[in-house]
Design an enzyme around this catalytic site. Structure first.
Site, short mmCIF file in Angstrom:
data_model
loop_
_atom_site.label_atom_id
_atom_site.label_comp_id
_atom_site.label_asym_id
_atom_site.label_seq_id
_atom_site.Cartn_x
_atom_site.Cartn_y
_atom_site.Cartn_z
N LYS A 3 0.86 -1.19 0.00
CA LYS A 3 0.00 0.00 0.00
C LYS A 3 0.89 1.24 0.00
O LYS A 3 1.73 1.42 0.89
CB LYS A 3 -0.87 -0.03 1.25
CG LYS A 3 -2.20 0.65 1.13
CD LYS A 3 -2.93 0.46 2.45
CE LYS A 3 -4.35 0.86 2.40
NZ LYS A 3 -4.94 0.87 3.75
C1 E4P Z 1 -8.18 1.97 3.49
O1 E4P Z 1 -7.45 1.11 3.04
C2 E4P Z 1 -7.94 2.69 4.74
O2 E4P Z 1 -7.22 1.84 5.60
C3 E4P Z 1 -9.18 3.06 5.48
O3 E4P Z 1 -10.33 2.73 4.75
C4 E4P Z 1 -9.18 4.45 6.05
O4 E4P Z 1 -10.40 4.68 6.69
P1 E4P Z 1 -10.64 5.86 7.76
O5 E4P Z 1 -10.93 7.13 7.01
O6 E4P Z 1 -11.80 5.39 8.55
O7 E4P Z 1 -9.37 5.96 8.57
#
Ligand code: E4P
Length: 223
Positions: A84
């Site tokens: 990622k």
């Molecule tokens: C996606 O891969 C992220 O880890 C995640 O959806 C972020 O979400 P949040 O805005 O609730 O932190």
């Protein structure tokens, strides 16, 4: 449509995998910090042993060389690891270099369709627009999902759109209708999707009626 679990909590992942509804997992440093009793590497290896679907592991380096080095390291941990990488200039370079090595990436922190288009052009396998965080600042998160899904399909780009930053079950329905390939959900949202008050009331009613007829039969036998 595929559903990923957005968590680093192994118990949640095991439960959702037992339900047969989970196709992969996304993690990030914040989610890791919530459970971080083991090293990130150990946690990733454990998660990759629970699901054979893609498991996203997020880099923290600021420069392309650092991101590529972290990405190579993660990719050696398990065959289903996806690296990622945040949307930024060095991030695009890292995505491109890792793609040349056959390492899959998930470009995260996408807030516009153009950012998603660039990530796909660089070679990202997954594009993660954050709907909840856009909604939080009075923008239309689902619009980005709709636009980016259309762009990917219209131009036959080799990438899948992950609806990320999901806050509630309606986001999942809307993402499915908008053509997103995947939604990644907190465990709580997955549970909310399972339940409906009428379902719960119906189950209770069926049990009560069953018990009533059994009691009547037992009474009739006695008499
Ligand atoms: C996606 O891969 C992220 O880890 C995640 O959806 C972020 O979400 P949040 O805005 O609730 O932190």
């Amino acid at each position: 449509m595929k559903l990923f679990l957005d968590t680093a909590d192994v118990a949640e992942i095991r439960t959702a995998v037992r339900w047969g509804v989970i196709d992969g997992v996304t993690t990030n440093p914040t989610l890791y910090a919530k459970v971080g009793k083991t090293s990130y590497d150990e946690l990733l290896v454990e998660i990759c042993g629970i699901t054979s679907g893609p498991v996203s592991a997020e880099v923290i380096a600021d420069d392309a060389d650092g991101m590529v080095a972290e990405g190579r390291h993660f990719a050696r941990l398990a065959p289903n690891i996806v690296v990622k990488i945040p949307m930024c200039e060095p991030g695009l370079e890292a995505i491109s270099r890792l793609a040349e090595e056959g390492i899959r990436t998930n470009c995260t922190l996408i807030f516009t369709a153009n950012q998603g288009l660039l990530a796909a052009k660089a070679g990202a396998s997954f594009l993660s627009p954050f709907v909840g965080r856009l909604d939080d600042v009075n923008e239309d998160g689902m619009m980005v999902i709709r636009e980016l899904s259309d762009i990917v399909n219209l131009h036959d780009l080799d990438a899948e759109v992950i609806t990320a930053s999901v806050r509630h079950p309606r986001h999942v329905t809307d993402a499915a209708l908008a053509g997103a390939h995947i939604a990644t959900l907190p465990f709580k949202v997955l549970q909310q999707m399972v339940h409906h008050p009428l379902t719960d009331r119906g189950i209770a009613q069926f049990k009560a009626d069953w018990a009533k007829v059994q009691a009547e039969l037992a009474e009739a036998k006695k008499g």
